[in-house]
Design a protein around this motif. Sequence first.
Motif, PDB file in Angstrom:
ATOM      1  N   ILE A   2      42.207  11.566 -21.719  1.00  0.00           N
ATOM      2  CA  ILE A   2      42.441  11.934 -20.330  1.00  0.00           C
ATOM      3  C   ILE A   2      41.189  11.623 -19.505  1.00  0.00           C
ATOM      4  O   ILE A   2      40.078  12.020 -19.869  1.00  0.00           O
ATOM      5  CB  ILE A   2      42.771  13.432 -20.189  1.00  0.00           C
ATOM      6  N   THR A   3      41.364  10.915 -18.412  1.00  0.00           N
ATOM      7  CA  THR A   3      40.285  10.734 -17.440  1.00  0.00           C
ATOM      8  C   THR A   3      40.354  11.876 -16.439  1.00  0.00           C
ATOM      9  O   THR A   3      41.383  12.058 -15.769  1.00  0.00           O
ATOM     10  CB  THR A   3      40.416   9.384 -16.708  1.00  0.00           C
ATOM     11  N   GLY A  48      32.693  18.732 -15.331  1.00  0.00           N
ATOM     12  CA  GLY A  48      33.359  17.887 -16.310  1.00  0.00           C
ATOM     13  C   GLY A  48      34.066  16.674 -15.758  1.00  0.00           C
ATOM     14  O   GLY A  48      34.640  15.887 -16.518  1.00  0.00           O
ATOM     15  N   ALA A  49      34.044  16.495 -14.426  1.00  0.00           N
ATOM     16  CA  ALA A  49      34.671  15.310 -13.840  1.00  0.00           C
ATOM     17  C   ALA A  49      34.018  14.043 -14.386  1.00  0.00           C
ATOM     18  O   ALA A  49      32.802  14.003 -14.594  1.00  0.00           O
ATOM     19  CB  ALA A  49      34.578  15.346 -12.324  1.00  0.00           C
ATOM     20  N   MET A  50      34.832  13.039 -14.595  1.00  0.00           N
ATOM     21  CA  MET A  50      34.341  11.749 -15.079  1.00  0.00           C
ATOM     22  C   MET A  50      34.282  10.712 -13.968  1.00  0.00           C
ATOM     23  O   MET A  50      33.798   9.597 -14.182  1.00  0.00           O
ATOM     24  CB  MET A  50      35.263  11.241 -16.193  1.00  0.00           C
ATOM     25  N   VAL A  51      34.780  11.078 -12.794  1.00  0.00           N
ATOM     26  CA  VAL A  51      34.853  10.166 -11.654  1.00  0.00           C
ATOM     27  C   VAL A  51      34.383  10.883 -10.404  1.00  0.00           C
ATOM     28  O   VAL A  51      34.808  12.009 -10.136  1.00  0.00           O
ATOM     29  CB  VAL A  51      36.301   9.666 -11.437  1.00  0.00           C
ATOM     30  N   ALA A 263      50.659  11.763 -18.511  1.00  0.00           N
ATOM     31  CA  ALA A 263      49.620  11.441 -17.529  1.00  0.00           C
ATOM     32  C   ALA A 263      48.262  11.351 -18.215  1.00  0.00           C
ATOM     33  O   ALA A 263      47.908  12.201 -19.030  1.00  0.00           O
ATOM     34  CB  ALA A 263      49.583  12.507 -16.440  1.00  0.00           C
ATOM     35  N   THR A 264      47.498  10.330 -17.867  1.00  0.00           N
ATOM     36  CA  THR A 264      46.177  10.147 -18.470  1.00  0.00           C
ATOM     37  C   THR A 264      45.055  10.185 -17.437  1.00  0.00           C
ATOM     38  O   THR A 264      43.891   9.985 -17.787  1.00  0.00           O
ATOM     39  CB  THR A 264      46.108   8.813 -19.238  1.00  0.00           C
ATOM     40  N   LEU A 284      41.769  19.938 -21.576  1.00  0.00           N
ATOM     41  CA  LEU A 284      42.310  18.600 -21.813  1.00  0.00           C
ATOM     42  C   LEU A 284      41.340  17.629 -22.484  1.00  0.00           C
ATOM     43  O   LEU A 284      41.734  16.504 -22.795  1.00  0.00           O
ATOM     44  CB  LEU A 284      42.797  17.981 -20.501  1.00  0.00           C
ATOM     45  N   THR A 285      40.108  18.053 -22.692  1.00  0.00           N
ATOM     46  CA  THR A 285      39.152  17.109 -23.316  1.00  0.00           C
ATOM     47  C   THR A 285      38.558  17.733 -24.584  1.00  0.00           C
ATOM     48  O   THR A 285      38.734  18.904 -24.866  1.00  0.00           O
ATOM     49  CB  THR A 285      38.029  16.748 -22.341  1.00  0.00           C
TER      50      THR A 285
END
Length: 285
Positions: A2-3, A48-51, A263-264, A284-285
């Motif tokens: 998951i992104t 924890g956001a990756m974006v 959903a990813t 989710l991670t």
Amino acid sequence: MITILDGGMGQELIARSTAEPTPLWATKVLLDEPELVRSVHDDFFAAGAMVATTNSYAIHRDRLIPAGLNDQFEPLHRAACEIACASRDAAGGGRVAGAIGPLIGSYQTGPLPQGAVERFSEVCRIQAPYVDHFLIETVSALDHVQATLAGATGHGKPVWLSVSVDDYDGTMLRSGEALENVMDHIDDADALLVNCATPEAVTMAVDVIKGCDKPFGAYANGFTEITQRFVQVGATVKELSARTDLTPDAYADFAEDWAKMGATIIGGCCEVGPAHIAEITRRLT
């Protein structure tokens, strides 16, 4: 995998600034209090956001010209990108998404202004040296889908398209057109998402877009609904009210449902803050 996207920049800025909201809200903060924009990015990465989504959603000439700020168009885009990139670097990694919002205003479904494709393309040309991909947000009608994708292609970056659906019927765009018809027009998109509608409507929408052949995802808002008054040009977020029941736990329940549907790419929109993103990340991670 998951992104995890970030959450809503604009509402976080409202919570952190003492200034009154204006139709140019997040853009005005970028001019006057850029350190607040940086702090929001930093807090989402810490959660924890990756974006990091650039604070450029509303930076369009049709919004700047009435305010006498058209000469700031390119500097504002560059500043939004540079702040997001600096936050990513400080976090030690991640991606930067170049936010491209609708012309005129959010949730618009009427005819696009002349030269719309070139207006979107101009934004992409400025952002391309900084961002990892473009994130076209809150697209509410099929012809807008086509115009934004036409403007965003050809710049050497992946394009993520995110549409907005009716708050009570997530199978329809805000224009009243069927969401499933979007999938006939996304050859040039690298991912399809749904954003800025109630989580309940977004869940309905994810059930539709899971049939596409691209990565897909969702990021809902925390408003009670988008009112007709807010859709008028010049309105501010004072016209909207936040839900009191959408705690981080409650929002993460929706996010888990989206992930179960395949959903990813999952994050949050308006009124979804770092605490919500932290809980999504935990689950989710």
